[in-house]
Design an enzyme around this catalytic site. Structure first.
Site, PDB file in Angstrom:
ATOM      1  CB  THR A  99      -0.944   0.000   1.208  1.00 16.16           C
ATOM      2  OG1 THR A  99      -1.826  -1.127   1.108  1.00 16.16           O
ATOM      3  CG2 THR A  99      -1.764   1.272   1.269  1.00 16.16           C
ATOM      4  CB  THR A 138      -2.508  -1.844  -2.638  1.00 16.23           C
ATOM      5  OG1 THR A 138      -2.408  -0.447  -2.349  1.00 16.23           O
ATOM      6  CG2 THR A 138      -1.174  -2.518  -2.358  1.00 16.23           C
ATOM      7  CG  ASN A 139      -5.167  -5.906  -2.164  1.00 14.01           C
ATOM      8  OD1 ASN A 139      -4.227  -5.312  -1.632  1.00 14.01           O
ATOM      9  ND2 ASN A 139      -6.268  -6.220  -1.504  1.00 14.01           N
ATOM     10  CB  THR A 184      35.072 -38.026 -13.044  1.00 18.21           C
ATOM     11  OG1 THR A 184      35.925 -39.175 -12.974  1.00 18.21           O
ATOM     12  CG2 THR A 184      34.651 -37.804 -14.499  1.00 18.21           C
ATOM     13  CG  HIS A 185      34.666 -38.869  -8.418  1.00 19.51           C
ATOM     14  ND1 HIS A 185      33.702 -39.083  -7.461  1.00 19.51           N
ATOM     15  CD2 HIS A 185      34.266 -39.550  -9.519  1.00 19.51           C
ATOM     16  CE1 HIS A 185      32.758 -39.864  -7.958  1.00 19.51           C
ATOM     17  NE2 HIS A 185      33.081 -40.153  -9.209  1.00 19.51           N
ATOM     18  CB  SER A 315      48.556 -10.176  -3.279  1.00 16.75           C
ATOM     19  OG  SER A 315      49.038 -10.146  -1.945  1.00 16.75           O
ATOM     20  CB  SER A 316      47.608  -5.577  -0.195  1.00 17.92           C
ATOM     21  OG  SER A 316      47.462  -6.521   0.865  1.00 17.92           O
ATOM     22  CE  LYS A 321      47.973 -15.226  -4.406  1.00 16.61           C
ATOM     23  NZ  LYS A 321      46.592 -15.255  -4.879  1.00 16.61           N
ATOM     24  CD  GLU A 328      38.826 -14.612  -6.486  1.00 18.47           C
ATOM     25  OE1 GLU A 328      39.751 -15.364  -6.138  1.00 18.47           O
ATOM     26  OE2 GLU A 328      38.921 -13.355  -6.445  1.00 18.47           O
TER      27      GLU A 328
END
Length: 476
Positions: A99, A138-139, A184-185, A315-316, A321, A328
């Site tokens: 609403t 509203t509905n 596999t695996h 990397s810092s 790197k 990610e």
């Protein structure tokens, strides 16, 4: 800050003088200072589309004064253009059903229409309830707006999904000459072509796009005109059909009338279905991003079979790197999409009798899912997939060490002898082909079905062309 006084059924409310919203919106702002979030642009656009169409339909039905209908339509058009986005201020965590969202839209359009007719905000020459919200509740406006907002961004979403599938397919063709070790695996398996891996990724994304298209068809059913409970009380008998036709014409995409307005009010299953299709794509993308991270691991101590574009230092503290940041990011974005879908699913089942009051959070999460999916997939495609390079030497080097290619000898020497060869190969650090040839030359391998020594030629035939092992069938 200067304020004006407005009045609603509960009393007088102070509203910022320059605001286009009114008393009920101000109450919602004060009652729900929860997240600091505002409605997504898709929701604002969709609500304005409902009001724009309703003004035209009610005007043509002779229920709304032509001057007021015109002012409402012009004000709604301005909202559709994004001109008044800053005036939509209600938190998605709010009163059930939406609403507050609906009245935010009604008040902004009513006050802007009042200005267009020569009045001032709060004067309400156009009334938020009687005029802007005519023949609506509203509905039925909120579930209709959710559907319209989804459809508004649908082609943008599908374009990004198709673009990713195409980019993966191009890589599949580029990488098809490379024969590598299957896994596999997370253990060595029979050979595959890198092109087969990427081709499978491409098809999975394409199929997820088709799932989204299918789910979107259900979203095209509009329940506008059901008003409060689905009965259509206070709406003209022709209102529903005319609204669907008008929305389709103005919005420019296909929508359908509901075949049961009560179902359209009670059930959020179409939206849950669409959300689930996005979740399925998120699951696929999580898997693909994880594979990219794994295949690019290293480069010195990992698989290093593919090289992802270097887009930023990783990397810092560790110089040089570089991390798989786009993969990610995609993982995190997809986890968020999956979480949004969980909320949509829980909200969908929370409907009671004639209404689902959890629609505001369903709206917010659906539009957020689409935004995150569009942004994440676009970045993943453009900044990662199109720039992937294969490290052919590394991939083929791993395959040379893979004892599991002995599987191709199963029809010749049998499973048990093959297993013994693998064990010996790993113990000695000798390639399986080299070991099998030596044993064949020494007459130590017996054909599994014909009780005769296996020839060197049979070993060479099975293992000399490893690409054949990626094409199926029985290697001879």
């Amino acid at each position: 800050m200067r304020e004006r006084k407005e009045k609603d059924s509960l009393g007088v409310v102070s509203v910022p003088e320059e605001a286009l919203w009114g008393a009920q919106t101000q109450r919602a702002v004060e009652n729900f200072p929860v997240s600091g979030l505002k409605p997504w642009g898709a929701f604002v656009w969709a609500m304005a589309m409902v009001k724009r169409a309703a003004a035209e339909v009610n005007g043509r039905l002779g229920l709304l004064d032509a001057e007021k209908a015109g002012a409402i339509a012009q004000a709604a058009d301005e909202v559709l253009s994004g001109k008044w986005d800053s005036q939509f201020v209600v938190d998605p965590f709010q009163a059930g059903a939406g609403t507050s969202h609906n009245m935010n839209t009604n008040e902004v359009i009513a006050n802007r229409a009042t200005q267009l007719l020569g009045g001032e905000p709060g004067e309400y020459l156009v009334n938020p309830n009687d005029h802007v919200n005519m023949a609506q509740s509203t509905n039925d406006t909120i579930p209709t707006a959710i559907r319209l907002g989804v459809l508004w961004r649908l082609e943008e979403l599908l374009s990004v999904v198709d673009g990713l599938a195409d980019a993966l397919d191009k890589k599949a063709k580029e990488f098809d000459p490379i024969v590598k070790s299957g896994r596999t695996h997370l253990q060595d398996a029979v050979p595959v072509r890198m092109g087969q891996e990427f081709g499978a990724y491409a098809l999975a994304v394409h199929r997820d796009g088709e799932r989204i298209r299918r789910a979107a068809e259900g979203v095209r059913r509009l329940g506008i005109g059901g008003t409060a409970t689905g009965s259509g009380l206070n709406a003209h008998p022709e209102y529903h059909a005319r609204m669907v036709e008008t929305i389709q014409r103005i919005a420019g995409f296909k929508v359908y009338p509901s075949d049961n307005l009560f179902e359209s009010m009670q059930s959020m299953a179409d939206l849950a279905d669409f959300s689930a299709a996005l979740r399925t794509l998120a699951l696929t993308m999580t898997r693909i991003a994880n594979d990219f991270r794994l295949l690019s691991s290293g480069p010195s101590t990992g698989l290093d079979e593919i090289r992802l574009p270097a887009v930023q230092p990783g990397s810092s503290i560790m110089p040089g790197k570089v991390n798989p940041v786009l993969a990610e990011m995609t993982n995190m974005a997809m986890y968020h999409v999956i979480g949004c879908d969980t909320t949509v699913a829980l909200a969908s089942q929370a409907g009671q009798l004639e209404l689902n009051v959890m629609m505001p959070i369903m709206a917010h999460n659906l539009f957020e899912m689409m935004q995150v999916m569009i942004g994440a997939l676009k970045a993943f495609t453009e900044k990662c997939v199109v720039g992937i390079e294969a490290n052919r030497a590394q991939a083929e080097g791993w395959l040379e060490k893979n004892a599991i290619i002995v599987t191709a000898l199963n029809p010749v020497i049998g499973y048990q002898v093959g297993a013994a060869l693998v064990k010996e190969s790993l113990a000695k650090g000798t390639g399986i082909r080299e070991l099998a040839l030596a044993k064949a030359q020494a007459g130590e391998l017996v054909h599994v079905r014909e009780d005769r020594p296996v020839s060197v030629a049979e070993i060479e035939s099975a293992l000399s062309d490893l690409r054949k092992l990626t094409e199926g069938g029985i290697v001879k």
